[in-house]
Design a protein around this motif. Structure first.
Motif: not given
Lengths: 328, 340
Positions: A214, A142-145, A217-220, A222, A240-241
Motif C-alpha cells: 500500500r 490517477s493510478p489505483a491498482v 498515495s493510496g495506490v495498491i 500486487h 489500472a487507473g
C-alpha cells in the motif's frame, strides 16, 4: 575515457562487460573473480587483465570505476574498498543484504567523494520506461491498482548462492527488487507491505511470493515473485487507473520466434520467442553512469532510492516471517 | 428410488442481476428444462423479460411460487437473496441463487439451515467451476501433475456494473462483494482446503465514491497454501471485453495458468469506434444451469452448494474487516467455522 575494473565474472558480470565493450568513453581494463579461470575467460574477451585477488588488482591496475557484480552479501566489501581507493562505484542490485550495509556503503562513498550508482536496470527497459511515461502523462488517469509478475525457474550461480536465503534473500530481495524500485519511482513512498511466500521453506530450489504494497498515495500494488514456475522467464505489468488501464506481458510482446524441427543434436524443437532491441538496457544504463562520471552529474538512481527498494524487500520478508503487515 | 423429473419446471425470481438473462436464455436451450414464468418486484422489467423469453409474468413472488414448478433461480439485488430464498424454500422449491449467497454470514447460515430443514437443494451460482479449462486444471491438480500445491494467484476484474451494484444498501459492498466469491470458491475447490485467514487492502480509487472498487486480498488456507485475489471494477469503459478471470496455480512439480475467457478473437469494425474481443468459448452459465436442472431432475446433491457460497462469502466479510483493522482476520473469529 573511464577505465573500469569489474568484480565478479558471473552472468551479470559478463553482461556488464559486454556493455562496456560497446561504450565509447569507457574501457574494461580488469576483471577480478575469486575463481581465476572465470576471471581469465571473461578478461580475455576484452583484452583486460584478470585477477583473483582484489588487492593485487588495485595495486597493479589504474582504473576509475569499480563495477561490482558479486553475490549480494559481498557488495558492501567491494564498495568500501573501491571508495577508499577513490574509485567511482557501480554496484549491481540489490544494493545490500541489510540496510546497515546500504548505510555503510553510502557513508563510505560520501566520505571519499566518489559517485555511487546502484544498477537498477529496469529504469532503462523500454517497456517500463514507456509505462511510466504513459502514467505520468495521465493516460490512465490517477493510478489505483498495479500488478506485476516476474520470474521463472530457480537461478543457478556460484556455489548455488541463490539457494542460500541468508545470502540472496530469495526471489523477494534478489528478483522483484527490480519491481520495487520501479514502483517506488513511479508511485512514490510505500506505507505498508503484506506478503506471503516460501522464503526459506526448505522446498529445494523453489521460491515464490505474493506481495501486497500500500503506497502513501493510496495506490495498491500486487507483486508476484517466482523462482518456482516452468516455461521460461515471464514479466508482466498492469496498471489500472480511474481513466484507463495499461498492460504488458513479455510472452505476448515477442516480435521474433525461432522454431526448429527437432533433430538428434538440437534436442527438443521448442520455438524460442524473443524481443530484440537495437540497444540493450544494460548498455543504456552503464552509458548513463559513465556519462554522469565524465560530466560530473548525479546518476538517475540515487543510493537512497536503491536503499528504499531494499527496505521494501526486507519488510516483505519480515511480513512473510511474522504473518503481519509491516509499516515502512 | 426417486423418479426422474422431466421436464424440470423453473421460475425466475427477479432480473435485477444481469446474469438472469443469461440463465433464462440457458433454460430455453436446455431440452429437459421449462421456463414457466418470471416474477420481479420491478414489474416493467419483469414483463419485458417475460416477453423476451416468451414466458408468463407473475405480479408477485408468491404467485410464481404457487405455480406447479420444481425450482427457482434467484437473481435479485444481493440484499434480497435471503428473503427470496426463504420464500422459495417455504414453498418447497429447489433454488439456484446468484452469488454472493448473502451479504453477511448470519443471513447465509439462516438460508442454508432453512433450506436444509425443508429438504431444499440450494446451489450457489459459481459458473467458473463449469469452465472446461478450469475442470481440466482441477483434474491436473487432483491427479498430481504439479505435485503439492504451494500457492495460487487469482484475479477477477470487470467494468463497474453501476446501478444497484454501487448502492451499498442493496449490494452490501462494492467490487470486493461482487467479484471475490467466485475466485475464493475456485481456490477452495482446487486446494480442497478451507480459508483460515484473510488480509486485504481495499480502495475506491477507480470511481472515488462510497463503494470499494479496487483491492488485493491475501488468503491463508488451513493446509498452509497461500493465495491472493484481485477483485476489481478496474476495467475502463473502453476495455475491449467485460473483464477477466485468471488463476496461477504453483505446485512443487510445476505450475498451471488458467485464463478462463481467453477463447476470443479480435474484432475491428468501422461500425464501432474501438476494437473488441469476441468470446467463442463454452457458455459456462449454460453448463452451470444444466447441472442445476440435472440435480433437480435426478434428485442429486447440488454443487457448488449453499455451504460453498457461505465459505466464499466469509472471505468477503473477513476482507472488509481486515481492511478496516489493517490486520489479517481469522475466519473463526467472524463466526464462520471452516470445519462445519
Amino acid at each position: 575515457m573511464q577505465r573500469v575494473a569489474l568484480v565478479g565474472a558471473g552472468g551479470m558480470g559478463a553482461t556488464h562487460a559486454a556493455s562496456y565493450g560497446k561504450i565509447q568513453n569507457a574501457k574494461l581494463v580488469a576483471v577480478m573473480d575469486i575463481r581465476p579461470d572465470a576471471a581469465a575467460d571473461l578478461a580475455a574477451h576484452y583484452n583486460a587483465k584478470s585477477f583473483s585477488d582484489a588487492q593485487k588488482m588495485f595495486d597493479e591496475v589504474e582504473f576509475d570505476i569499480i563495477d561490482i557484480c558479486t553475490p549480494t552479501p559481498w557488495h558492501i566489501d567491494y564498495v568500501k574498498i573501491g571508495a577508499a581507493a577513490g574509485k567511482h562505484v557501480c554496484c549491481e542490485k540489490p544494493f545490500g543484504r541489510t540496510l546497515e550495509q546500504c548505510r555503510e556503503a553510502i557513508e563510505a562513498c560520501e566520505k571519499a567523494g566518489v559517485t555511487l550508482f546502484i544498477a537498477h536496470v529496469l529504469r532503462w527497459f523500454p517497456e517500463f520506461k514507456k509505462a511510466k511515461e504513459l502514467i505520468d502523462f495521465g493516460a490512465i488517469g490517477s493510478p489505483a491498482v498495479v500488478r506485476t509478475t516476474r520470474g521463472g525457474g530457480f537461478p543457478h550461480g556460484w556455489n548455488n548462492w541463490f539457494a542460500n536465503f541468508e545470502w540472496s534473500g530469495g526471489a523477494v530481495l534478489d528478483l522483484v527488487i527490480h519491481d520495487f524500485d520501479w514502483l517506488l519511482w513511479t508511485f512514490g513512498p510505500a506505507e505498508r507491505v503484506f506478503a506471503k511466500g516460501l522464503y526459506n521453506s526448505g522446498i529445494p530450489e523453489k521460491d515464490y511470493a505474493l506481495i501486497t504494497i500500500r503506497f502513501r498515495s493510496g495506490v495498491i500494488a500486487h507483486v508476484e515473485a517466482t523462482f518456482a514456475t516452468p516455461g521460461g522467464f515471464k514479466v508482466s505489468l498492469e496498471v489500472a487507473g480511474d481513466k484507463g488501464v495499461i498492460n504488458f506481458d513479455n510472452t505476448d510482446a515477442a516480435p521474433l520466434v525461432i522454431g526448429k524441427w527437432q533433430t538428434e543434436s538440437s534436442g527438443p524443437g521448442v520455438p524460442v520467442p524473443s524481443s530484440p532491441m537495437s540497444v540493450s538496457p544494460y548498455y543504456l544504463e552503464l552509458q548513463h553512469f559513465v556519462d554522469c562520471i565524465e560530466e560530473g552529474r548525479k546518476p538517475a538512481v540515487t543510493p537512497q532510492e536503491a536503499m528504499d527498494a531494499v527496505a521494501l524487500a526486507l519488510a516483505a520478508i519480515e511480513s512473510i516471517k511474522t504473518g503481519a503487515p509491516v509499516r515502512l | 428410488m426417486s423418479q426422474e423429473i422431466k421436464p424440470v419446471r423453473i421460475g425466475m425470481m427477479s432480473f435485477a442481476h444481469m446474469h438472469a438473462t443469461s440463465y433464462a436464455a440457458s433454460l430455453t436451450r436446455i431440452p429437459d428444462a421449462e421456463l414457466v414464468g418470471i416474477a420481479d418486484d420491478n414489474p416493467e422489467r419483469g414483463k419485458d423479460m417475460a416477453k423476451r423469453f416468451k414466458t408468463q409474468f407473475f405480479g408477485s413472488y408468491e404467485e410464481l411460487l404457487q405455480q406447479d414448478i420444481h425450482a427457482v433461480i434467484v437473481c435479485s439485488e444481493n440484499i434480497k437473496h435471503k428473503d427470496l430464498v426463504i420464500k422459495a424454500a417455504d414453498a418447497g422449491k429447489h433454488i439456484l441463487c446468484e452469488k454472493p449467497l448473502a451479504t453477511n454470514i448470519e443471513d447465509g447460515k439462516e438460508m442454508i439451515n432453512h433450506c436444509k430443514k425443508h429438504g431444499i437443494r440450494l446451489q450457489t451460482a459459481f459458473p467458473f467451476r463449469f469452465s472446461p479449462a478450469m475442470i481440466q486444471a482441477h483434474q491436473a491438480v487432483m491427479s498430481g501433475q504439479i505435485g503439492k500445491i504451494l500457492a495460487i494467484k487469482g484475479a477477477n476484474r470487470s467494468k463497474c456494473p453501476g446501478g444497484w451494484f454501487t448502492d451499498l444498501e442493496q449490494s452490501g459492498g462494492g467490487a470486493v462483494m461482487d467479484l471475490t466469491v467466485n475466485v475464493a470458491d475456485l481456490i477452495r475447490w482446487i486446494t480442497g482446503a478451507e480459508i483460515d485467514s484473510v488480509y486485504a487492502e481495499i480502495s475506491n480509487r477507480i470511481n472515488h465514491k462510497d463503494f470499494d472498487d479496487a483491492a488485493t486480498l491475501t488468503l491463508t488456507m488451513n493446509n498452509g497454501v497461500f493465495a491472493t485475489i484481485d477483485p476489481g471494477w478496474s476495467k475502463p469503459e473502453s476495455y475491449p471485453f467485460w473483464g477477466d478471470v485468471t488463476l496461477t496455480i504453483v505446485g512443487t512439480d510445476g505450475a498451471i495458468w488458467v485464463d478462463l475467457f481467453k477463447q476470443k478473437m479480435n474484432l475491428y469494425s468501422d461500425q464501432s469506434s474501438s476494437g473488441s474481443w469476441e468470446y467463442w468459448g463454452d457458455d459456462i452459465d449454460m453448463l452451470m444451469v444444466k447441472a442445476f436442472v440435472n440435480s433437480v431432475a435426478f434428485g442429486l446433491p447440488v454443487e457448488p452448494s449453499g455451504e460453498d457460497g457461505l465459505a466464499a462469502l466469509t472471505t468477503v466479510v473477513a476482507a472488509y474487516e481486515s481492511a478496516n483493522r489493517r490486520i489479517p482476520i481469522k475466519t473463526v473469529d467472524i463466526g464462520c467455522n471452516p470445519a462445519v
